[in-house]
Design an enzyme around this catalytic site. Structure first.
Site, PDB file in Angstrom:
ATOM      1  N   CYS A 101       0.720  -1.039  -0.173  1.00 34.90           N
ATOM      2  CA  CYS A 101      -0.069   0.052  -0.086  1.00 34.90           C
ATOM      3  C   CYS A 101       0.960   1.326  -0.168  1.00 34.90           C
ATOM      4  O   CYS A 101       1.499   1.636   0.977  1.00 34.90           O
ATOM      5  CB  CYS A 101      -0.957  -0.112   1.388  1.00 34.90           C
ATOM      6  SG  CYS A 101      -1.550   1.579   1.994  1.00 34.90           S
ATOM      7  N   CYS A 114       0.389   3.500   3.126  1.00 31.30           N
ATOM      8  CA  CYS A 114       1.037   2.705   4.075  1.00 31.30           C
ATOM      9  C   CYS A 114       2.658   2.934   4.139  1.00 31.30           C
ATOM     10  O   CYS A 114       3.205   3.214   5.147  1.00 31.30           O
ATOM     11  CB  CYS A 114       0.808   1.169   4.258  1.00 31.30           C
ATOM     12  SG  CYS A 114      -0.927   0.893   4.386  1.00 31.30           S
TER      13      CYS A 114
END
Length: 97
Positions: A22, A25
């Site tokens: 991600c 992230c």
């Protein structure tokens, strides 16, 4: 590492649910590390990869990543998903520390 033990440790705990793939992230990783260092000894900071901890993410109703949850004495005090500025995340954690 038992999740319930972590959140019931008697101190404020910041949990992040993330995924290695991600991009949001990945951008939050250095921020979370910085908060871990700044609040060392005062706040527990733990990260759980949703691919590794799929059931845990489902139990905690994590619908998007990254998701940050602050617990105090086992109670969820605050939750937010998505990228955020370091000072915003830090102030939310400190609010409950």
């Amino acid at each position: 590492m038992d999740y319930n033990e972590l959140i019931n440790s008697g101190k404020t705990v910041l949990i992040e649910f993330f995924a290695s793939w991600c991009p949001h992230c990945q951008r939050m990783m250095p921020i979370v590390q910085q908060i871990r260092e700044l609040l060392d000894g005062k706040v527990g900071v733990y990260q759980f990869d949703i691919d590794e901890y799929k059931e845990l993410a489902e139990e905690n109703k994590v619908e998007s990543i990254p998701t940050f949850i602050v617990y105090r004495d086992g109670k969820e005090m605050w939750r937010q998903s998505g990228e955020m500025a370091a000072d915003v995340l830090l102030s939310k954690v400190q609010q409950y520390a």
